[in-house]
Design an enzyme around this catalytic site. Structure first.
Site, PDB file in Angstrom:
ATOM      1  N   GLN A  48     -16.108  52.767 -36.037  1.00  9.00           N
ATOM      2  CA  GLN A  48     -15.558  51.412 -36.111  1.00  9.00           C
ATOM      3  C   GLN A  48     -15.234  51.005 -37.547  1.00  9.00           C
ATOM      4  O   GLN A  48     -15.681  51.640 -38.502  1.00  9.00           O
ATOM      5  CB  GLN A  48     -16.541  50.423 -35.486  1.00  9.00           C
ATOM      6  CG  GLN A  48     -17.961  50.514 -36.035  1.00  9.00           C
ATOM      7  CD  GLN A  48     -19.039  50.167 -35.019  1.00  9.00           C
ATOM      8  OE1 GLN A  48     -18.760  49.569 -33.983  1.00  9.00           O
ATOM      9  NE2 GLN A  48     -20.287  50.518 -35.310  1.00  9.00           N
ATOM     10  N   TYR A  78     -30.121  34.801 -32.463  1.00 14.59           N
ATOM     11  CA  TYR A  78     -29.890  35.983 -31.627  1.00 14.59           C
ATOM     12  C   TYR A  78     -31.054  36.963 -31.684  1.00 14.59           C
ATOM     13  O   TYR A  78     -31.592  37.370 -30.653  1.00 14.59           O
ATOM     14  CB  TYR A  78     -28.590  36.646 -32.085  1.00 14.59           C
ATOM     15  CG  TYR A  78     -28.278  37.917 -31.336  1.00 14.59           C
ATOM     16  CD1 TYR A  78     -27.620  37.881 -30.114  1.00 14.59           C
ATOM     17  CD2 TYR A  78     -28.640  39.155 -31.856  1.00 14.59           C
ATOM     18  CE1 TYR A  78     -27.339  39.049 -29.430  1.00 14.59           C
ATOM     19  CE2 TYR A  78     -28.355  40.325 -31.176  1.00 14.59           C
ATOM     20  CZ  TYR A  78     -27.703  40.272 -29.967  1.00 14.59           C
ATOM     21  OH  TYR A  78     -27.433  41.421 -29.280  1.00 14.59           O
ATOM     22  N   GLN A  79     -31.456  37.337 -32.880  1.00 12.86           N
ATOM     23  CA  GLN A  79     -32.491  38.376 -33.023  1.00 12.86           C
ATOM     24  C   GLN A  79     -33.812  37.931 -32.401  1.00 12.86           C
ATOM     25  O   GLN A  79     -34.493  38.712 -31.750  1.00 12.86           O
ATOM     26  CB  GLN A  79     -32.765  38.706 -34.498  1.00 12.86           C
ATOM     27  CG  GLN A  79     -31.576  38.667 -35.421  1.00 12.86           C
ATOM     28  CD  GLN A  79     -30.815  39.961 -35.485  1.00 12.86           C
ATOM     29  OE1 GLN A  79     -30.900  40.776 -34.555  1.00 12.86           O
ATOM     30  NE2 GLN A  79     -30.070  40.163 -36.537  1.00 12.86           N
ATOM     31  N   ASP A 103     -28.370  46.718 -37.652  1.00 16.63           N
ATOM     32  CA  ASP A 103     -28.646  45.859 -38.802  1.00 16.63           C
ATOM     33  C   ASP A 103     -30.144  45.746 -39.080  1.00 16.63           C
ATOM     34  O   ASP A 103     -30.539  45.346 -40.171  1.00 16.63           O
ATOM     35  CB  ASP A 103     -28.029  44.472 -38.574  1.00 16.63           C
ATOM     36  CG  ASP A 103     -28.419  43.904 -37.227  1.00 16.63           C
ATOM     37  OD1 ASP A 103     -29.561  43.447 -37.087  1.00 16.63           O
ATOM     38  OD2 ASP A 103     -27.583  43.925 -36.297  1.00 16.63           O
ATOM     39  N   GLY A 155     -26.726  55.901 -27.778  1.00 17.21           N
ATOM     40  CA  GLY A 155     -27.809  55.370 -26.953  1.00 17.21           C
ATOM     41  C   GLY A 155     -27.777  55.870 -25.523  1.00 17.21           C
ATOM     42  O   GLY A 155     -28.823  55.985 -24.866  1.00 17.21           O
ATOM     43  N   ASP A 173     -29.315  45.962 -28.015  1.00 19.53           N
ATOM     44  CA  ASP A 173     -28.632  45.056 -28.943  1.00 19.53           C
ATOM     45  C   ASP A 173     -27.282  45.678 -29.266  1.00 19.53           C
ATOM     46  O   ASP A 173     -27.101  46.316 -30.295  1.00 19.53           O
ATOM     47  CB  ASP A 173     -29.491  44.907 -30.206  1.00 19.53           C
ATOM     48  CG  ASP A 173     -28.803  44.051 -31.252  1.00 19.53           C
ATOM     49  OD1 ASP A 173     -27.835  43.350 -30.907  1.00 19.53           O
ATOM     50  OD2 ASP A 173     -29.225  44.101 -32.416  1.00 19.53           O
ATOM     51  N   SER A 174     -26.346  45.511 -28.347  1.00 17.08           N
ATOM     52  CA  SER A 174     -25.090  46.251 -28.472  1.00 17.08           C
ATOM     53  C   SER A 174     -23.963  45.343 -28.934  1.00 17.08           C
ATOM     54  O   SER A 174     -24.059  44.121 -28.870  1.00 17.08           O
ATOM     55  CB  SER A 174     -24.718  46.853 -27.125  1.00 17.08           C
ATOM     56  OG  SER A 174     -24.264  45.840 -26.268  1.00 17.08           O
ATOM     57  N   ASP A 176     -19.713  44.557 -28.232  1.00 18.20           N
ATOM     58  CA  ASP A 176     -19.027  44.267 -26.967  1.00 18.20           C
ATOM     59  C   ASP A 176     -18.555  45.542 -26.272  1.00 18.20           C
ATOM     60  O   ASP A 176     -18.426  46.590 -26.901  1.00 18.20           O
ATOM     61  CB  ASP A 176     -17.822  43.353 -27.257  1.00 18.20           C
ATOM     62  CG  ASP A 176     -18.266  42.000 -27.785  1.00 18.20           C
ATOM     63  OD1 ASP A 176     -19.266  41.483 -27.268  1.00 18.20           O
ATOM     64  OD2 ASP A 176     -17.623  41.478 -28.712  1.00 18.20           O
ATOM     65  N   TYR A 242     -20.876  33.101 -32.593  1.00 21.64           N
ATOM     66  CA  TYR A 242     -20.428  33.980 -31.510  1.00 21.64           C
ATOM     67  C   TYR A 242     -19.290  33.310 -30.744  1.00 21.64           C
ATOM     68  O   TYR A 242     -19.083  32.105 -30.865  1.00 21.64           O
ATOM     69  CB  TYR A 242     -21.601  34.339 -30.596  1.00 21.64           C
ATOM     70  CG  TYR A 242     -22.472  35.447 -31.175  1.00 21.64           C
ATOM     71  CD1 TYR A 242     -22.027  36.214 -32.242  1.00 21.64           C
ATOM     72  CD2 TYR A 242     -23.713  35.721 -30.653  1.00 21.64           C
ATOM     73  CE1 TYR A 242     -22.807  37.222 -32.764  1.00 21.64           C
ATOM     74  CE2 TYR A 242     -24.510  36.738 -31.179  1.00 21.64           C
ATOM     75  CZ  TYR A 242     -24.050  37.476 -32.233  1.00 21.64           C
ATOM     76  OH  TYR A 242     -24.813  38.471 -32.751  1.00 21.64           O
TER      77      TYR A 242
HETATM   78  N1  SAM Z   1     -27.831  42.359 -34.181  1.00 24.98           N
HETATM   79  C1  SAM Z   1     -26.476  41.899 -34.063  1.00 24.98           C
HETATM   80  C2  SAM Z   1     -26.457  40.395 -34.055  1.00 24.98           C
HETATM   81  O1  SAM Z   1     -27.289  39.748 -34.665  1.00 24.98           O
HETATM   82  O2  SAM Z   1     -25.572  39.859 -33.441  1.00 24.98           O
HETATM   83  C3  SAM Z   1     -25.773  42.450 -32.845  1.00 24.98           C
HETATM   84  C4  SAM Z   1     -24.868  43.573 -32.988  1.00 24.98           C
HETATM   85  S1  SAM Z   1     -25.533  45.134 -33.444  1.00 24.98           S
HETATM   86  C5  SAM Z   1     -24.983  45.297 -35.090  1.00 24.98           C
HETATM   87  C6  SAM Z   1     -24.622  46.209 -32.400  1.00 24.98           C
HETATM   88  C7  SAM Z   1     -24.786  47.674 -32.722  1.00 24.98           C
HETATM   89  O3  SAM Z   1     -24.617  48.482 -31.557  1.00 24.98           O
HETATM   90  C8  SAM Z   1     -23.775  48.174 -33.740  1.00 24.98           C
HETATM   91  O4  SAM Z   1     -24.448  48.524 -34.927  1.00 24.98           O
HETATM   92  C9  SAM Z   1     -23.130  49.373 -33.057  1.00 24.98           C
HETATM   93  O5  SAM Z   1     -22.855  50.431 -33.959  1.00 24.98           O
HETATM   94  C10 SAM Z   1     -24.186  49.749 -32.030  1.00 24.98           C
HETATM   95  N2  SAM Z   1     -23.697  50.560 -30.914  1.00 24.98           N
HETATM   96  C11 SAM Z   1     -22.516  50.435 -30.257  1.00 24.98           C
HETATM   97  N3  SAM Z   1     -22.413  51.384 -29.304  1.00 24.98           N
HETATM   98  C12 SAM Z   1     -23.550  52.128 -29.335  1.00 24.98           C
HETATM   99  C13 SAM Z   1     -24.030  53.234 -28.588  1.00 24.98           C
HETATM  100  N4  SAM Z   1     -23.294  53.781 -27.621  1.00 24.98           N
HETATM  101  N5  SAM Z   1     -25.249  53.719 -28.886  1.00 24.98           N
HETATM  102  C14 SAM Z   1     -26.001  53.181 -29.882  1.00 24.98           C
HETATM  103  N6  SAM Z   1     -25.591  52.128 -30.632  1.00 24.98           N
HETATM  104  C15 SAM Z   1     -24.384  51.598 -30.355  1.00 24.98           C
END
Ligand code: SAM
Length: 313
Positions: A48, A78-79, A103, A155, A173-174, A176, A242
């Site tokens: 990304q 959120y967290q 994060d 994941g 915690d994914s 979209d 959001y």
């Molecule tokens: N903690 C954030 C907040 O406060 O809104 C939420 C978003 S968090 C950064 C989402 C994470 O999911 C991203 O770092 C992304 O790289 C990860 N992610 C997306 N698809 C994934 C997958 N298939 N397996 C593991 N991690 C994934």
């Protein structure tokens, strides 16, 4: 790895010059905007586009593929909610898995629970982890807990290989369901989550916005009702940055939802938490800013339009 720093991405110019505008096919016809003070990082990982900028009013902002993931000002909402809604609903959680969450903020929150002995995390994108450590030290502090085992990988694959019945709680915690997180919203993924949980174990997944994504929520709820034989609930909270349902750049009313389910076994009554979090238990932690027992129970109250759909599934 740091991408082309000279080319201005569309999200920095197309609505109001000097502002970041969040545009996505996930919310066509609207673009929330934040005034940019300074762009701090622009890169492209294998998965990304990654941007960090200093905003005028929300502190530093992390953006993945043009979508805000967190801001320093409102990340606590959120967290804290995605973590304490599941972990305060079961007694003595010991083994916790976090999917995504690169994060580190969810790790920071899981670490508040003294009963937890092991925290596994599987995040697909190392660049998110590195950028968070560099620019969001108060969020990435979660990685410093000695109970954390970080795996960089998908994941979906991680859960397929996880030992059956091994986790008390899984937190997804994914981002979209466009891009690398797509499969994290699909039925086979929920089946592997259920398999990896112990009887009466709990899952909490990021489950989008009541205002924008009722179709996605309907699918998640009907899949979860088939798979999780304990209880299946939808909760939501307010996170200003959001996605929201209005198009004015200054009108901020973001919400985000969570799907909370338990597997067959000891009953889990998510609406009445049995494991209250005690702020004073770990003296080094900063106090909770958002979560408390009242907001926990209130998060499960749904607007009528959503209740109708969610309860009919
Ligand atoms: N903690 C954030 C907040 O406060 O809104 C939420 C978003 S968090 C950064 C989402 C994470 O999911 C991203 O770092 C992304 O790289 C990860 N992610 C997306 N698809 C994934 C997958 N298939 N397996 C593991 N991690 C994934």
């Amino acid at each position: 790895e740091n991408g082309d720093q000279t080319k201005e991405p569309a999200c920095f110019s197309s609505v109001i010059p000097g502002w970041f505008s969040e545009m996505s096919p996930m919310w066509p016809g609207e673009a929330h905007s934040l005034k940019v003070e300074k762009v701090l990082f622009q890169g492209k990982s294998d998965y990304q586009d990654v941007i960090v900028f200093q905003s005028a009013t929300y502190g530093k902002v992390l953006v993945l593929d043009g979508v805000i993931q967190l801001t320093e000002r409102d990340e606590c909402a959120y967290q804290e909610m995605i973590t304490h809604l599941p972990l305060c609903s079961i007694p003595n959680p010991k083994k916790v898995l976090v999917i995504g969450g690169g994060d580190g903020g969810v790790l920071r929150e899981v670490a508040r629970h003294a009963s937890v002995e092991q925290i596994d995390m599987c995040e697909i994108d190392k660049m998110v982890v590195d950028v968070s450590k560099q620019f969001f030290p108060n969020v990435a502090i979660g990685f410093e807990d000695p109970r954390v085992n970080l795996v960089i990988g998908d994941g979906v694959a991680f859960l397929k290989n996880a030992a059956e019945g091994s986790y008390d709680a899984v937190i997804v915690d994914s981002s979209d369901p466009i891009g690398p997180a797509k499969e994290l919203f699909e039925k086979p993924f929920f089946q592997s989550v259920a398999r990896a949980l112990r009887p009466g174990g709990v899952v909490c997944t990021q489950a989008e916005s009541l205002w924008l994504h009722m179709d996605i929520i309907e699918d998640i709820v009907s899949n979860c009702r088939e798979i999780f034989k304990g209880s299946v609930n939808y909760a939501w909270t307010s996170v200003p940055t959001y996605p929201r349902h209005v198009s004015l750049p200054f009108n901020i009313h973001g919400v985000i939802g969570f799907m909370l389910c338990s597997t067959e076994g000891p009953d889990v009554d998510f609406k009445n938490p049995v494991n209250p979090i005690d702020d004073s238990s770990s003296k080094s932690d900063a106090p909770l800013k958002f979560y408390n027992a009242e907001i926990h129970s209130a998060a499960f109250c749904l607007p009528s339009f959503a209740m109708k759909v969610i309860e009919s599934k």
